[in-house]
Write a protein that holds these residues in place. Structure first.
Motif, short mmCIF file in Angstrom:
data_model
loop_
_atom_site.label_atom_id
_atom_site.label_comp_id
_atom_site.label_asym_id
_atom_site.label_seq_id
_atom_site.Cartn_x
_atom_site.Cartn_y
_atom_site.Cartn_z
N LEU A 1 0.84 -1.21 0.00
CA LEU A 1 0.00 0.00 0.00
C LEU A 1 0.87 1.25 0.00
N GLU A 2 1.89 1.26 0.84
CA GLU A 2 2.75 2.45 0.95
C GLU A 2 3.46 2.76 -0.37
N SER B 1 0.90 3.95 -3.04
CA SER B 1 -0.14 4.91 -2.62
C SER B 1 -0.43 6.02 -3.62
N ILE C 1 -1.07 5.37 5.16
CA ILE C 1 -0.58 6.08 3.96
C ILE C 1 -1.34 7.38 3.72
N TYR D 1 -4.59 7.68 3.01
CA TYR D 1 -5.56 7.55 1.92
C TYR D 1 -6.81 8.37 2.21
#
Length: 132
Positions: A57-58, A61, A95, A97
């Protein structure tokens, strides 16, 4: 796409469904070939068991443009969230989001949508919680 101001979003799927775009890194490789016209969809069902989920995810992102949320087996999220969905949401929060999200799950009973929203919002705001 650019002519019409449209951005496509591609979804990483699990290996039981396909042999193409199995994680966000593979999706990003394709997106990079299309400049800013393609983003990534992070689906909790397909990604929640990835061993390096937080790193995935990081590192991806900037390309994540949409998120699908569901519990295990496409069930509606409920309180308490499954550890896998909790980990997925915590990774998104880490992150920063702030994009769009939608439920992609079975809503089998009246009130499932409200319960699912409450469970996800509670986890987002307060993290992992024990059943009251």
């Amino acid at each position: 796409c650019r002519c019409f101001g449209v951005r496509l979003t591609i979804e990483a799927l699990n290996p039981g469904l396909t042999d193409f775009i199995l994680d966000l890194w593979e999706g990003r490789e394709l997106a990079l070939r299309c400049e800013d016209e393609v983003g990534l969809l992070a689906d909790s069902l397909h990604l929640m068991d990835h061993p390096q989920l937080e790193r995935e995810l990081e590192e991806n992102s900037p390309w994540i443009t949409h998120v699908h949320l569901s519990g295990t087996g496409r069930a509606a999220p409920c309180f308490p969230l499954s550890p896998q969905l909790g980990r997925f949401l915590s990774g998104l929060k880490a992150i920063g989001y702030q994009g769009l999200a939608s439920f992609e799950c079975r809503m089998e009973q009246t009130g499932d949508m409200e319960a699912a929203k409450a469970a996800v919002i509670d986890h987002w705001n307060f993290g992992s919680q024990e059943v009251p």
